[in-house]
Design a protein around this motif. Structure first.
Motif, PDB file in Angstrom:
ATOM      1  N   VAL A   1       0.819  -1.213   0.000  1.00 50.72           N
ATOM      2  CA  VAL A   1       0.000   0.000   0.000  1.00 50.72           C
ATOM      3  C   VAL A   1       0.854   1.265   0.000  1.00 50.72           C
ATOM      4  CG1 VAL A   1      -2.022  -1.082   1.028  1.00 50.72           C
ATOM      5  CG2 VAL A   1      -0.277  -0.039   2.517  1.00 50.72           C
ATOM      6  N   GLY A   2       2.181   1.083   0.082  1.00 54.42           N
ATOM      7  CA  GLY A   2       3.061   2.238   0.049  1.00 54.42           C
ATOM      8  C   GLY A   2       4.517   1.821   0.179  1.00 54.42           C
ATOM      9  N   THR A   3       5.382   2.757  -0.169  1.00 51.00           N
ATOM     10  CA  THR A   3       6.819   2.563  -0.014  1.00 51.00           C
ATOM     11  C   THR A   3       7.406   3.837   0.571  1.00 51.00           C
ATOM     12  OG1 THR A   3       7.343   3.333  -2.251  1.00 51.00           O
ATOM     13  CG2 THR A   3       6.984   0.957  -1.977  1.00 51.00           C
ATOM     14  N   ALA A   4       8.574   3.671   1.198  1.00 49.44           N
ATOM     15  CA  ALA A   4       9.299   4.816   1.751  1.00 49.44           C
ATOM     16  C   ALA A   4      10.788   4.554   1.590  1.00 49.44           C
ATOM     17  CB  ALA A   4       8.939   5.022   3.212  1.00 49.44           C
ATOM     18  N   VAL A   5      11.573   5.646   1.541  1.00 50.79           N
ATOM     19  CA  VAL A   5      13.000   5.526   1.253  1.00 50.79           C
ATOM     20  C   VAL A   5      13.909   5.982   2.390  1.00 50.79           C
ATOM     21  CG1 VAL A   5      12.626   5.707  -1.231  1.00 50.79           C
ATOM     22  CG2 VAL A   5      13.098   7.772   0.106  1.00 50.79           C
ATOM     23  N   SER A   6      13.321   6.407   3.514  1.00 51.78           N
ATOM     24  CA  SER A   6      14.125   6.854   4.651  1.00 51.78           C
ATOM     25  C   SER A   6      13.335   6.642   5.934  1.00 51.78           C
ATOM     26  CB  SER A   6      14.494   8.334   4.513  1.00 51.78           C
ATOM     27  OG  SER A   6      13.344   9.136   4.684  1.00 51.78           O
ATOM     28  N   GLY A   7      14.025   6.797   7.057  1.00 50.45           N
ATOM     29  CA  GLY A   7      13.330   6.701   8.332  1.00 50.45           C
ATOM     30  C   GLY A   7      12.211   7.724   8.477  1.00 50.45           C
ATOM     31  N   PRO A   8      12.514   9.016   8.240  1.00 49.87           N
ATOM     32  CA  PRO A   8      11.444  10.014   8.334  1.00 49.87           C
ATOM     33  C   PRO A   8      10.291   9.748   7.351  1.00 49.87           C
ATOM     34  CG  PRO A   8      13.572  11.091   8.441  1.00 49.87           C
ATOM     35  CD  PRO A   8      13.833   9.655   8.095  1.00 49.87           C
ATOM     36  N   ASP A   9      10.617   9.315   6.136  1.00 48.92           N
ATOM     37  CA  ASP A   9       9.562   8.988   5.164  1.00 48.92           C
ATOM     38  C   ASP A   9       8.688   7.846   5.668  1.00 48.92           C
ATOM     39  OD1 ASP A   9      10.467  10.904   3.388  1.00 48.92           O
ATOM     40  OD2 ASP A   9      11.439   9.471   2.030  1.00 48.92           O
ATOM     41  N   SER A  10       9.290   6.877   6.365  1.00 49.59           N
ATOM     42  CA  SER A  10       8.510   5.743   6.868  1.00 49.59           C
ATOM     43  C   SER A  10       7.478   6.198   7.893  1.00 49.59           C
ATOM     44  CB  SER A  10       9.420   4.668   7.471  1.00 49.59           C
ATOM     45  OG  SER A  10       9.966   5.067   8.715  1.00 49.59           O
ATOM     46  N   LEU A  11       7.824   7.187   8.696  1.00 52.75           N
ATOM     47  CA  LEU A  11       6.897   7.690   9.703  1.00 52.75           C
ATOM     48  C   LEU A  11       5.677   8.343   9.055  1.00 52.75           C
ATOM     49  CD1 LEU A  11       9.444   9.298  12.192  1.00 52.75           C
ATOM     50  CD2 LEU A  11       8.517   6.966  12.202  1.00 52.75           C
TER      51      LEU A  11
END
Length: 128
Positions: free
Chosen positions: A32-42
């Motif tokens: 349902v989504g992707t993120a490329v960094s710790g802050p992006d994951s939040l």
């Protein structure tokens, strides 16, 4: 059957694609989504409200262990499985709230489904 909503977090595109492919090939799971960094994951976890986060350990900004702590600190948090190329013994994640650890090399549909089932079983009292 409810679909397990998965957020894939990795700073390397090749690993994001590989994890996405594994999730897509696992019955009952969907990215349902992707993120490329710790802050992006939040922010991604807040936006898409996944059931499961596949979190790389080594991330820019905030590492995956700290991002896991922060994600798990919210009300009704998702289950987080840490993934890495490092040996599990090299990663201190005991107090992070992660449900487990998967080596990237062993991530395949059967292993993902098993890890999810074990994590759900272990967290059952928390999710009631």
């Amino acid at each position: 059957m409810n679909v397990v909503r998965v957020l894939v977090v990795d700073d390397e595109e090749i690993f994001r694609r590989a994890m996405t492919a594994v999730v897509t090939e696992t019955d009952g799971f969907a990215v349902v989504g992707t993120a490329v960094s710790g802050p992006d994951s939040l922010s991604a976890a807040e936006a898409v409200r996944p059931d499961l986060v596949l979190m790389d350990v080594n991330l820019p900004g905030i590492d995956g262990v700290e991002a896991t702590r922060l994600i798990r600190a919210v009300d009704s948090p998702p289950i987080v499985l840490l993934v890495s190329t490092y040996d599990e013994s090299d990663v201190d994640y005991a107090d992070s709230g992660a449900a487990g650890y998967l080596a990237k090399a062993s991530l395949e549909p059967d292993r993902l489904a098993e890890a999810w089932a074990a994590a759900r079983q272990a967290s059952a009292p928390d999710r009631e």
